[in-house]
Design a protein around this motif. Structure first.
Motif, short mmCIF file in Angstrom:
data_model
loop_
_atom_site.label_atom_id
_atom_site.label_comp_id
_atom_site.label_asym_id
_atom_site.label_seq_id
_atom_site.Cartn_x
_atom_site.Cartn_y
_atom_site.Cartn_z
N LEU A 145 0.83 -1.20 0.00
CA LEU A 145 0.00 0.00 0.00
C LEU A 145 0.86 1.26 0.00
O LEU A 145 0.65 2.17 -0.79
N ILE A 146 1.86 1.31 0.90
CA ILE A 146 2.76 2.48 0.95
C ILE A 146 3.58 2.56 -0.34
O ILE A 146 3.77 3.64 -0.90
N GLY A 147 4.08 1.42 -0.82
CA GLY A 147 4.83 1.42 -2.07
C GLY A 147 4.01 1.96 -3.22
O GLY A 147 4.46 2.76 -4.03
N PHE A 148 2.75 1.52 -3.27
CA PHE A 148 1.83 1.99 -4.30
C PHE A 148 1.60 3.50 -4.20
O PHE A 148 1.67 4.22 -5.17
N TYR A 149 1.36 3.96 -2.96
CA TYR A 149 1.08 5.38 -2.74
C TYR A 149 2.27 6.25 -3.13
O TYR A 149 2.13 7.25 -3.84
N LEU A 150 3.47 5.87 -2.71
CA LEU A 150 4.67 6.66 -3.04
C LEU A 150 4.99 6.60 -4.51
O LEU A 150 5.42 7.58 -5.12
N ASN A 151 4.79 5.44 -5.12
CA ASN A 151 5.08 5.30 -6.55
C ASN A 151 4.15 6.18 -7.38
O ASN A 151 4.55 6.75 -8.37
#
Length: 365
Positions: free
Chosen positions: A359-365
């Protein structure tokens, strides 16, 4: 330029002598070129990057022109960082008719970075951006760095930054319209044949007014879609005002730094010393030396260490772990410290899980 000029003038039949007729040498950022002329089509790949800060007369004149926002060059009103691509996108209105079609190949960051929000809003208001190709994923085959060697000169071509292609017309009345935003992904077929290929899932028709209201769309559509935008907005809306995140980088040693005396050894977390969630090992680092940036204070409390850039095999997920106080790390690691109601939290476990989540990876990407 002298090498190319000589070829044009003397190397028949490569090119006839075009200088002074259809090939005009001028600087359209500062010179008044094509005055009184309007064109049906304008196709351009203007220079990328900021105007150099050297003392070259032409560069000084370019910087002065972009600074003269309320004077002779009002079109540069929203140009940021002396960025030439932005300047050309605005300057070009001097040579357009009411229905001129313009195609510009520019570096994509002017449609992504936070300093150029006002530029983007003005650009899509003053123009009708019909189609926008965001080609970050095609950087592998577009503008590849190459050097052509000859007996007289070596010519380097290519760019290190991704490009975008903007196809637009004038929009004098600032009316609303739909932007066809296309963000194709590089497939093996596209790479092999060096073609730009996209599917209907990579093409989005979005009202211009939505880009004005929510600048985040430019960034989200690079890798996602409208559903992704809605999810990101939902996540943003969940922000807890009691929680703040402090972040930065570790220490930066000085190359060839002096060793003033007896070594003082510290436990050192290097970039290859941890996996997701956990530290595998620690190295030793001599703390008694000269640094470019030491940043002692960041190691006085626990933190979460994050590898600065995910590897390709990590997809969009970060690599993070909890680092107890006293352990040091270099600036190739980003740290995050969580404060709740102004105080550092004591238990980082749930935040560690969150930083490692997709989720965090998706958001930052």
């Amino acid at each position: 330029s002298e090498f190319i000029r000589n070829k044009i003038e003397n190397s028949y039949p490569i090119l006839p002598s075009l200088i002074g007729s259809t090939l005009i040498r001028a600087n359209t950022l500062i010179d008044y070129v094509f005055e009184g002329k309007k064109f049906d089509f304008i196709v351009s790949n203007p220079p990328w990057g900021s105007v150099p800060t050297d003392e070259k007369e032409e560069h000084i004149a370019e910087r002065e022109a972009i600074d003269n926002k309320s004077g002779a060059y009002p079109e540069y009103n929203t140009v940021a960082d002396y960025e030439r691509s932005q300047a050309f996108l605005r300057r070009i209105e001097r040579w357009q008719k009411t229905d001129t079609t313009i195609v510009m190949i520019v570096k994509n960051s002017i449609f992504l970075n936070d300093k150029t929000i006002n530029f983007r809003k003005e650009f899509i208001s003053k123009n009708k951006l019909e189609t926008f190709f965001e080609l970050s994923d095609y950087n592998k085959i577009l503008f590849k760095k190459k050097t052509f060697n000859s007996a007289k000169v070596n010519i380097e071509i290519g760019a290190s930054e991704p490009c975008a292609i903007a196809i637009f017309k004038p929009n004098s009345d600032d009316s609303d319209y739909k932007i066809n935003y296309i963000s194709p992904k590089l497939t093996s077929i596209a790479e092999h044949f060096e073609i730009i290929q996209y599917t209907s899932n990579e093409s989005f028709l979005v009202d211009k007014s939505k880009f004005i209201v929510n600048d985040l769309i430019w960034k989200v559509l690079v890798n996602g879609n409208i559903d992704a935008l809605n999810l990101v907005e939902k996540i943003k809306g969940k922000k807890d005002s009691n929680i703040t995140v402090e972040s930065g980088r570790g220490f930066e040693p000085k190359k060839g730094g002096e060793l003033p005396g007896t070594p003082i050894w510290r436990d050192w977390l290097d970039i290859d010393c941890f996996k997701k969630y956990r530290i595998q090992q620690l190295k030793r680092f001599n703390w008694n030396q000269v640094f470019r940036n030491k940043r002692d204070s960041i190691f006085e409390t626990d933190s979460i260490a994050i590898a600065r850039r995910p590897l390709k095999r990590d997809s969009v997920r970060l690599k993070a772990t909890i680092v107890p106080k006293g352990i040091v790390y270099k600036d190739n690691i980003v740290f995050a410290k969580i404060r709740k109601a102004g105080q550092h939290v004591e238990d980082y476990n749930k935040y560690n899980l969150l930083f490692n989540s997709s989720l965090i990876g998706f958001y930052l990407n």
